[in-house]
Design a protein around this motif. Structure first.
Motif, PDB file in Angstrom:
ATOM      1  N   ILE A 293      79.439  24.948  -9.459  1.00  0.00           N
ATOM      2  CA  ILE A 293      78.281  25.729  -9.566  1.00  0.00           C
ATOM      3  C   ILE A 293      78.450  27.214  -9.411  1.00  0.00           C
ATOM      4  N   ASN A 294      78.145  28.054 -10.502  1.00  0.00           N
ATOM      5  CA  ASN A 294      78.671  29.431 -10.326  1.00  0.00           C
ATOM      6  C   ASN A 294      77.398  30.238  -9.659  1.00  0.00           C
ATOM      7  N   LYS A 295      78.006  31.403  -9.187  1.00  0.00           N
ATOM      8  CA  LYS A 295      76.819  32.195  -8.655  1.00  0.00           C
ATOM      9  C   LYS A 295      75.597  32.660  -9.260  1.00  0.00           C
ATOM     10  N   GLU A 296      75.683  32.630 -10.595  1.00  0.00           N
ATOM     11  CA  GLU A 296      74.446  32.759 -11.420  1.00  0.00           C
ATOM     12  C   GLU A 296      73.652  31.858 -11.097  1.00  0.00           C
ATOM     13  N   GLU A 297      74.088  30.510 -11.425  1.00  0.00           N
ATOM     14  CA  GLU A 297      73.238  29.269 -11.288  1.00  0.00           C
ATOM     15  C   GLU A 297      72.637  29.196  -9.954  1.00  0.00           C
ATOM     16  N   TRP A 298      73.387  29.583  -8.985  1.00  0.00           N
ATOM     17  CA  TRP A 298      72.662  29.541  -7.406  1.00  0.00           C
ATOM     18  C   TRP A 298      71.597  30.590  -7.284  1.00  0.00           C
ATOM     19  N   ILE A 299      71.873  31.626  -7.891  1.00  0.00           N
ATOM     20  CA  ILE A 299      70.827  32.822  -7.811  1.00  0.00           C
ATOM     21  C   ILE A 299      69.456  32.304  -8.722  1.00  0.00           C
ATOM     22  N   GLY A 300      69.897  32.107  -9.947  1.00  0.00           N
ATOM     23  CA  GLY A 300      68.879  31.816 -11.017  1.00  0.00           C
ATOM     24  C   GLY A 300      68.613  32.550 -11.935  1.00  0.00           C
ATOM     25  N   SER A 301      69.671  33.559 -12.110  1.00  0.00           N
ATOM     26  CA  SER A 301      69.739  34.628 -13.194  1.00  0.00           C
ATOM     27  C   SER A 301      69.080  33.873 -14.432  1.00  0.00           C
ATOM     28  N   SER A 302      68.292  35.048 -15.012  1.00  0.00           N
ATOM     29  CA  SER A 302      67.977  34.595 -16.440  1.00  0.00           C
ATOM     30  C   SER A 302      68.057  35.725 -17.432  1.00  0.00           C
ATOM     31  N   GLY A 303      67.725  35.381 -18.806  1.00  0.00           N
ATOM     32  CA  GLY A 303      67.766  36.600 -19.629  1.00  0.00           C
ATOM     33  C   GLY A 303      69.227  36.838 -20.130  1.00  0.00           C
ATOM     34  N   SER A 304      69.450  37.832 -20.950  1.00  0.00           N
ATOM     35  CA  SER A 304      70.920  38.171 -21.515  1.00  0.00           C
ATOM     36  C   SER A 304      71.698  39.008 -20.745  1.00  0.00           C
ATOM     37  N   GLY A 305      71.261  39.224 -19.340  1.00  0.00           N
ATOM     38  CA  GLY A 305      71.880  40.226 -18.610  1.00  0.00           C
ATOM     39  C   GLY A 305      71.926  41.762 -18.936  1.00  0.00           C
ATOM     40  N   ASN A 306      71.333  41.979 -20.037  1.00  0.00           N
ATOM     41  CA  ASN A 306      71.298  43.449 -20.434  1.00  0.00           C
ATOM     42  C   ASN A 306      69.984  44.095 -19.452  1.00  0.00           C
ATOM     43  N   LYS A 307      70.279  45.328 -19.389  1.00  0.00           N
ATOM     44  CA  LYS A 307      69.280  46.055 -18.406  1.00  0.00           C
ATOM     45  C   LYS A 307      68.523  46.862 -19.634  1.00  0.00           C
ATOM     46  N   PRO A 308      67.275  47.235 -19.008  1.00  0.00           N
ATOM     47  CA  PRO A 308      66.212  47.864 -19.982  1.00  0.00           C
ATOM     48  C   PRO A 308      66.624  49.318 -20.087  1.00  0.00           C
TER      49      PRO A 308
ATOM     50  N   LYS B  22      54.524  32.024  16.873  1.00  0.00           N
ATOM     51  CA  LYS B  22      54.063  32.703  15.347  1.00  0.00           C
ATOM     52  C   LYS B  22      55.303  32.652  14.732  1.00  0.00           C
ATOM     53  N   ARG B  23      55.109  32.685  13.223  1.00  0.00           N
ATOM     54  CA  ARG B  23      56.260  32.530  12.325  1.00  0.00           C
ATOM     55  C   ARG B  23      56.036  33.295  11.117  1.00  0.00           C
ATOM     56  N   ILE B  24      56.784  33.951  10.706  1.00  0.00           N
ATOM     57  CA  ILE B  24      56.683  34.842   9.431  1.00  0.00           C
ATOM     58  C   ILE B  24      57.982  34.390   8.474  1.00  0.00           C
ATOM     59  N   VAL B  25      57.504  34.224   7.217  1.00  0.00           N
ATOM     60  CA  VAL B  25      58.338  33.568   6.070  1.00  0.00           C
ATOM     61  C   VAL B  25      58.253  34.500   4.971  1.00  0.00           C
ATOM     62  N   ILE B  26      59.368  34.991   4.547  1.00  0.00           N
ATOM     63  CA  ILE B  26      59.413  36.144   3.686  1.00  0.00           C
ATOM     64  C   ILE B  26      60.658  35.851   2.410  1.00  0.00           C
ATOM     65  N   ALA B  27      59.900  36.205   1.231  1.00  0.00           N
ATOM     66  CA  ALA B  27      60.948  36.144   0.188  1.00  0.00           C
ATOM     67  C   ALA B  27      61.110  37.305  -0.639  1.00  0.00           C
ATOM     68  N   ASN B  28      62.251  37.577  -1.040  1.00  0.00           N
ATOM     69  CA  ASN B  28      62.494  38.672  -2.177  1.00  0.00           C
ATOM     70  C   ASN B  28      62.501  38.100  -3.391  1.00  0.00           C
ATOM     71  N   THR B  29      61.513  38.769  -4.003  1.00  0.00           N
ATOM     72  CA  THR B  29      61.067  37.973  -5.399  1.00  0.00           C
ATOM     73  C   THR B  29      61.616  38.632  -6.686  1.00  0.00           C
ATOM     74  N   SER B  30      62.758  39.481  -6.271  1.00  0.00           N
ATOM     75  CA  SER B  30      63.427  40.348  -7.220  1.00  0.00           C
ATOM     76  C   SER B  30      64.807  40.081  -7.452  1.00  0.00           C
ATOM     77  N   ASP B  31      65.424  40.381  -8.720  1.00  0.00           N
ATOM     78  CA  ASP B  31      66.978  39.974  -8.537  1.00  0.00           C
ATOM     79  C   ASP B  31      67.881  41.258  -8.139  1.00  0.00           C
ATOM     80  N   THR B  32      67.268  42.150  -7.128  1.00  0.00           N
ATOM     81  CA  THR B  32      68.078  43.073  -6.514  1.00  0.00           C
ATOM     82  C   THR B  32      68.034  43.099  -4.927  1.00  0.00           C
TER      83      THR B  32
END
Length: 635
Positions: free
Chosen positions: A6-21, A562-572
Motif C-alpha cells: 500500500i503506497n503513501k497516497e493510498e494511506w493518506i487518501g489523496s484524491s483528484g489529479s494532484g494538480n494545484k489550483p 478529560k480527553r481531547i480528540v483532534i483531526a487535521n481535515t486538510s491535505d497539508t
C-alpha cells in the motif's frame, strides 16, 4: 494485497489529479481554477461563490468524469483568458466540450462552453452548475425570470424541501448593504435547489429544470452551448476588503446538551477476533438491517454477539407489501430479545418513506416490545423533508447521510459536515420533541432512491458504494469531523460505517471480491482507531465539539478525566494550538508515519497505543492525522 504494498497516497487518501489550483484576479474578484472547475470566487476576501462547473450526469445521476487537454492561459493587467478542451470517455458515454474563462479589470468573470456528443446515450443533465455557499442563508437576493419579472427573496435558512427559485435567467446576491454580485445564465433554463438536503454545504443553481422528463436521449453529434457571467457592483466603500482569519479558542467550542450514542453496523456474524476488536470501541449500539423477505437465520447469533460487545441492537426492519405476514414472523424474535434492543426502525424496502398508515399499524403491534420505535427514511434527509411523517406516532426520527451525492473530492467531502449540522437543525424544527438519529453514516451512497434504471457492474469494477479511501487517514479525519458536527447539530445518535469490509472499520479475514481495494486480510483501518479515540462517548459526563475549522475538535469529560480528540481535515500539515495548557497525561497520534504499523495489529492494547505526554501547547498534525490526549482533571 499486502500491507507493505500500500503506497503513501493510498494511506493518506489523496484524491483528484494532484494538480494545484491556479489563482486568477479580475478587478474585485479572485478565483481559483482547478481541473476545469472555477472555485472559491471571492470579492475582497469574502467568498461569494463556491464553484462553477460543468456536469454530465448519466441516467442514474452518476457524474461522468472528464480529462483536461490543451489548456492555455493569458494573463495581463486587464484580466485573463483561459481556454481548454474537456473529454468525457466512460463506457458508452463519450462527450467533449471547449471551455473558455475570461476575467476583466471591471470585475466581470465569464465561463462558457460549447460541447458535442461523440456517442448516443441517456443523460439526466448536461451543463453548468453554480454553487452558492451555505453562508448565503438569509441573504437577500433578486431573481430575474425569463418573462422579465423580478422576484425578491432570500436564500432559505431552514433547508428548503423543494426548489426555492425556478425559471432563473439571473440572480443577484446582496452580499452587504452596498455590494451585489450578479450571476447571469445563457443557454438553458436554470433553477435552484437547497443542497443541504444531501449535506452539501451549498445551494445549487443548475440546468435543466427537473419538471422536464428525464433521462433524455442525447444523440451523437448533438451540440450544446452555455455561458455564465458573474459581475460585481458596489454603491460605496466595500464592506470587507480583507479576509478575516478566525482562530479557534476555548469559547468557540459548541457544547452539546448530552453525550451522543455512537454505533456501527453489522450484517453477518463476526469472528472472535473481530468481536474483541469491536468490543474495545465501547459502542452504545450496533445496527442490524432485517429484510423481512430475506433469510435472517443468523439473527439470534448476531444479537448475542452485539450483547457480548456490551452494546444494544438497533434493528432496522424492512417490510414489503406482505408486511402483515412478515410482522407476525418477526414479532416473536424481537420480543424474545427485547432486553437487548436499543430501538426499532420501521421502513419499507426500496421506498423513500413508508406509508404512514402502514407504519401506524406495524407500530401498534410492536408497542408490546419494550423499546422505542421510530422511522423516517433509510435514504437522505431530503425524503422526510419532502414527505414528513407524523411526529406523534414516533419515539425518534431517523435518516441516513453520506458525503458523496454531488461531489467526490476530499475538500468537498469535508465540507459536507456543515451540511450535516444543517440537516440536524432543520430536522429539529420539524420534530422538536423527538430525538434525531443519523443512521447509518457511510462514505458513499448505499442505494440510490432516485435511480431511473439498473446498472450492470463489469467484472473487476468496484461497486458504486466502495471508496478506496475507506482504509485511509482521510476517512479517519472525516469521521472525527462528522462526529463533531453531529454533536454540534444535537444528534441523539449516529451509526457509522460497517464493522468489516470495504465499507467498514477493518478488512475481512477472507477476501473473495474480484476488484482492487488497497487492504490486506484482517487489517485495521484508521477509522477504527478514530472510533477508539472517542470510545465510550455515549456514557461520559459532557461532550463539546467544533467542526467548522481546519482542525476538528471533540472535548470529552468524565468525573476524573478529560480527553481531547483532534483531526487535521486538510491535505497539508497544520499546527494546532491547544486552547489551554495540559501538563502530563497520555497521547496517541495516528498519521502517515505509523499508520501501516497500526493496521497490522491483531487486538489493540490501549496502554500500548498511548504514550506519555509531557505537555505542549503546539501540536503538529500531518495531513489527515488524528490525535487523542487523555489527562486527569485538576482537583
Amino acid at each position: 494485497m499486502r500491507i507493505h504494498e500500500i503506497n503513501k497516497e493510498e494511506w493518506i487518501g489523496s484524491s483528484g489529479s494532484g494538480n494545484k489550483p491556479v489563482v486568477y484576479k479580475a478587478g474585485a474578484f479572485s478565483a481559483e481554477l482547478l481541473d476545469g472547475r472555477l472555485l472559491n470566487i471571492h470579492v475582497y476576501g469574502k467568498k461569494v461563490i463556491d464553484e462553477i462547473y460543468f456536469a454530465l450526469r448519466d441516467f442514474n445521476w452518476k457524474t461522468i468524469p472528464y480529462r483536461i487537454e490543451h489548456m492555455e492561459s493569458n494573463v495581463s493587467d486587464n484580466g485573463f483568458v483561459v481556454q481548454f478542451d474537456a473529454i468525457h470517455d466512460s463506457k458508452d458515454i463519450k462527450y467533449h466540450w471547449k471551455g473558455e474563462i475570461k476575467g476583466t479589470a471591471d470585475s466581470v468573470i465569464s465561463f462558457g462552453f460549447a460541447g458535442e456528443a461523440d456517442s448516443s446515450f441517456l443523460s439526466n443533465r448536461i451543463g453548468f452548475c453554480v454553487l452558492h455557499p451555505a453562508t448565503c442563508a438569509n441573504m437577500e437576493c433578486e431573481v430575474e425570470h425569463y418573462s422579465g419579472e423580478i422576484e425578491k427573496g432570500t436564500f432559505p435558512a431552514r433547508i428548503s424541501p423543494h426548489q426555492p427559485f425556478v425559471d432563473i435567467k439571473a440572480i443577484t446576491q446582496f452580499i452587504s448593504d452596498s455590494e451585489a454580485v450578479r450571476i447571469e445564465f445563457q443557454g438553458d433554463i436554470f433553477e435552484m435547489e437547497d443542497q443541504r438536503n444531501w449535506t452539501d454545504a451549498s445551494y445549487k443553481t443548475y440546468c435543466t429544470p427537473l419538471y422536464l422528463p428525464f433521462p433524455v436521449q442525447t444523440q451523437m453529434g448533438s451540440k450544446c452551448a452555455q455561458n455564465i457571467t458573474v459581475s460585481y457592483k458596489s454603491s460605496g466603500e466595500a464592506a470587507n476588503k480583507a479576509a478575516i482569519a478566525q482562530e479557534m479558542c476555548a469559547e468557540d467550542v459548541a457544547c452539546a446538551c448530552r453525550p451522543i450514542d455512537i454505533g456501527s453496523c453489522i450484517s453477518a456474524p463476526l469472528t472472535d477476533k473481530q468481536l474483541q476488536r469491536i468490543e474495545l470501541l465501547e459502542l452504545s449500539h450496533v445496527r442490524y438491517d432485517y429484510y423481512c423477505d430475506e433469510n435472517n437465520d443468523k439473527f439470534d447469533e448476531i444479537i448475542a454477539q452485539i450483547v457480548r460487545m456490551g452494546s444494544k441492537a438497533l434493528i432496522a426492519l424492512f417490510f414489503t407489501r406482505d408486511w402483515k405476514q412478515q410482522l407476525n414472523e418477526v414479532y416473536d424474535k424481537l420480543l424474545a430479545n427485547e432486553d437487548s434492543l436499543a430501538g426499532i426502525l420501521v421502513y419499507e424496502k426500496n421506498a423513500k418513506v413508508i406509508e404512514q398508515e402502514v407504519f401506524n399499524e406495524i407500530r401498534s403491534k410492536l408497542l408490546d416490545i419494550g423499546c422505542v420505535i421510530g422511522s423516517g427514511t433509510d435514504a437522505f434527509f431530503t425524503q422526510i423533508n419532502r414527505d414528513p411523517m407524523d411526529p406523534e406516532k414516533m419515539e425518534f426520527v431517523a435518516y441516513s447521510n453520506n458525503p458523496q451525492v454531488h461531489a467526490f473530492d476530499n475538500a468537498s467531502i469535508m465540507a459536507t459536515t456543515q451540511g450535516q449540522i444543517a440537516n440536524l437543525k432543520s430536522c429539529a424544527q420539524m420534530y422538536p420533541e423527538l430525538p434525531i438519529w443519523v443512521t447509518p453514516i457511510t462514505m458513499k451512497m448505499r442505494w440510490n432512491p432516485d435511480a431511473t434504471g439498473t446498472e450492470v457492474r463489469a467484472v473487476g469494477e468496484a461497486p458504486r458504494h466502495v471508496d478506496n479511501r475507506q482504509m485511509s487517514l482521510f476517512a479517519a479525519a472525516w469521521l472525527i469531523k462528522s462526529i463533531a458536527a453531529c454533536i454540534e447539530g444535537g444528534a441523539a445518535g449516529a451509526t457509522y460505517l460497517e464493522a468489516t469490509g470495504t465499507c467498514g472499520l477493518m478488512e475481512e479475514d477472507v477476501l473473495t471480491r474480484d476488484y482492487h481495494f488497497p487492504a490486506e486480510e484482517g487489517m485495521l483501518y484508521p477509522v477504527y482507531y478514530a472510533l477508539l479515540m472517542v470510545r465510550g462517548i455515549c456514557s461520559v459526563d459532557s461532550v463539546c465539539a467544533s467542526s467548522n475549522t481546519e482542525v476538528a475538535t471533540i472535548f470529552i469529560e468524565n468525573k476524573d478525566t478529560k480527553r481531547i480528540v483532534i483531526a487535521n481535515t486538510s491535505d497539508t500539515p497544520v499546527i494546532y494550538e491547544m486552547p489551554f495548557e495540559v501538563n502530563g497525561g497520555r497521547a496517541f497520534m495516528l498519521d502517515e508515519t505509523n499508520v501501516a504499523e497500526r493496521a497490522s495489529v491483531g487486538i489493540p492494547e490501549i496502554d500500548d497505543i498511548y504514550t506519555s505526554f509531557e505537555g505542549c501547547r503546539s501540536i503538529r498534525l500531518n495531513p489527515y492525522a488524528v490525535f487523542a490526549l487523555e489527562y486527569l482533571k485538576k482537583k
